[in-house]
Structures are given as structure tokens and as C-alpha cells.
Motif scaffolding. Sequence first.
Motif, short mmCIF file in Angstrom:
data_model
loop_
_atom_site.label_atom_id
_atom_site.label_comp_id
_atom_site.label_asym_id
_atom_site.label_seq_id
_atom_site.Cartn_x
_atom_site.Cartn_y
_atom_site.Cartn_z
N UNK A 299 0.88 -1.36 -0.11
CA UNK A 299 0.04 -0.02 -0.18
C UNK A 299 0.86 1.25 0.02
N UNK A 300 1.97 1.41 -0.87
CA UNK A 300 2.95 2.44 -0.86
C UNK A 300 2.77 2.81 -2.20
N UNK A 301 2.90 4.45 -2.09
CA UNK A 301 3.11 4.92 -3.47
C UNK A 301 4.60 4.75 -3.92
N UNK A 302 4.78 4.97 -5.23
CA UNK A 302 5.98 4.56 -5.83
C UNK A 302 6.70 5.64 -6.49
N UNK A 303 8.08 6.24 -6.34
CA UNK A 303 8.54 7.20 -7.24
C UNK A 303 9.87 6.81 -7.59
N UNK A 304 10.52 7.32 -8.53
CA UNK A 304 11.95 7.11 -8.69
C UNK A 304 12.72 8.31 -9.36
N UNK A 305 13.72 8.13 -8.62
CA UNK A 305 15.02 9.25 -9.32
C UNK A 305 15.35 8.63 -10.40
N UNK A 306 15.61 9.77 -11.37
CA UNK A 306 16.33 9.41 -12.58
C UNK A 306 17.29 10.71 -13.02
N UNK A 307 18.38 10.31 -13.64
CA UNK A 307 19.32 11.24 -14.05
C UNK A 307 19.61 11.03 -15.25
N UNK A 308 18.99 11.90 -16.26
CA UNK A 308 19.23 11.86 -17.64
C UNK A 308 20.39 12.07 -18.22
#
Length: 338
Positions: A299-308
Motif C-alpha cells: 500500500x505504498x506509493x512509488x516514485x523513482x529518481x532519474x538522472x538523464x
Amino acid sequence: MTNLTSKLVNNQKVSRKVIKCVVWDLDNTLWDGVLLEDSCVYVRENIVDIIKSLDSRGILQSIASKNEPARAIAKLEELSLKEYFLYPQINWNSKVASIQEISKLINIGINTIAFIDDQPFELEDVNFSLPEVMCINAANINRLLDMPEIQPCFITEDSKTRRLMYVSDIQRKKNEEEFVGSKEEFLATLNMQMTISSAKEEDLQRVEELTLRTNQLNTTGYTYSYEELNQFRQSDNHQLLIAGLNDKYGSYGKIGLSLIECQRNLWTIKILLMSCRVMSRGVGSIMLNHIIHMAKNQNASLQAEFVPNERNRFMYITYKFASFKGSIHFWQKHSNSK
């Protein structure tokens, strides 16, 4: 909710240059003499030991030589050295063109290649046209193994068998080219089996190696030391996942990694990476979907770090196909599209 945020590059740890492939000239470099002038050439002193040491460290090797192909290959077979060289470029093309072809065939960055030659002109030509390549004069060959770029932090089980994995992949590619049918039909014949599990202590050397060596299929480029990874492995607030892949030709080894920071209601993917050897196998999407389901079950939201950067667009697309939406700096997915 699933977010993708892009962090500033200056938050990224700086890692030293790592050589993945050493490209050898032949005449007066690997052996003394010029093959077309005298067939009785002899391997230079210590060269066999150097070649075997590089191989045991997991450093691939190839050849860029202006020579008659059949004759040079026959000599390498006679010297029991042919097996150590992947995609040898023995022709009358420029060394620059040969190195570019090797980079393309092995699917590694030009900046991870070292080139050894005895001719100053050839070294200068490569240095001018491909400044990312580490150029080494053959006169300095006995110092090669002591160069920091040639010394991996760890020699893992995957390192020891890396060349053999590439040899298996050459056979896969050959059979794929000869296969009558679609790419999807060919992949179905491979009987692939992928495993995703929490990294164990014995995996950590390979995990560190993956963060150091993987540039192309890497969402952030972050690198982590063995000690940091061991802390993450034991932390209640992190998930350190490692993926392996096998098919009917053999093992690809440990080819995928993800580090997830787990807060009570929010998970953040700190890094998601895949070996370039499995680019066409859809492994990144499989691992990302696994993480999405893990977060959903908690029941957790998910986000992601991204370095283009100029090389990791494939991972950008992987996130996009998984319904991460928004700008490059902030992507968001509605919770009902989990």
C-alpha cells in the motif's frame, strides 16, 4: 501515486574510469615481428600471462590489426590465443573504424576501451578521433596490469566467466540471424528463466561491480561501495534486489539491480540498472513491474529518481512504458493506473 523525479547530476558520485575491453594490435605489439614479412613471429615476453590475467579479471579483449585475416587468425590459433579475443577486427581499415566496430559489436561505450599499439601514428590517430579511448604504447605493456583503470575492485564469479558469457551470446546472435520468424518467436525458443531476489552478502561484490560498470542501462548512474550496499542489505528501510537470467545456451549471470528506499507510505527507486547484454530481453520492464507490485502489496506509493544523460534514454523509455508520466523532471502516475 507513482512519481519520477530527476536529480541534479552533481548529486551523483564520481567514479573512476573503468576499462571493460583491451584492444590489441598484433605486429610488434602482441608478437615480435611483422607477420606478412615473416611467418615465424613469436609472442612477446609476458604477453600470454597478461592476456590470461586480464581474462581472469573479467576484462574482455579484442584485436584491431592491419593484416591478412586468415593468416593472422591461423597464427593466433597456433599460439593458442584465438579464444581470448572477441570480434577481432583484422583487416585494412583504420584502427579508429575497427575500435568503433568492436564497441558496437560488444555493446560497450567507447570510453571503456583501452587500445595498445606500437605505432605512434596509430595511437595519435585514435587519440584524435576517439579521445575517450585509453591509448597505451606497446613499450609500456609490462605496466598494463598495474594501471588503476585495469584493476577492478573485486573479481567476482561473473567476472571470471564474462568472456564465456559473451561467446554464448555470439552463438545466440548467430542463431537469431538464421531464425525464420519474428523476434518474439525466437525469444520464445530460448526458454528464458529470470530470478529476482534480495541480494545476499555473497552477491555484494557483483552488485558493486554492476554500479561501476553499467552506464547505458542505468537510471541514475549512482555508485555504491561494498560497505554502503551491505548497510542497505541489512536495513529495514531499503530493498536491494538482484536479478539473474538463464536460457538454453547458459547463464547470463547476475544482470540486474535495484535499490529501493522504503518509507511507510512511499517507496523511492534510487537506482535501476541492467547489463547491456540483456538490452533486447525486456528484463528492465520485468524488474520494474516486480517492484511496482511489491509497492502495491505494501500500500505504498512509488516514485523513482532519474538522472538523464545521452546514454540512458532506453531506461527513460522503460519508465515511460510502465506509465510513469510527466516531464523529465517530474513524472506522476494516477493511483488507479497501478
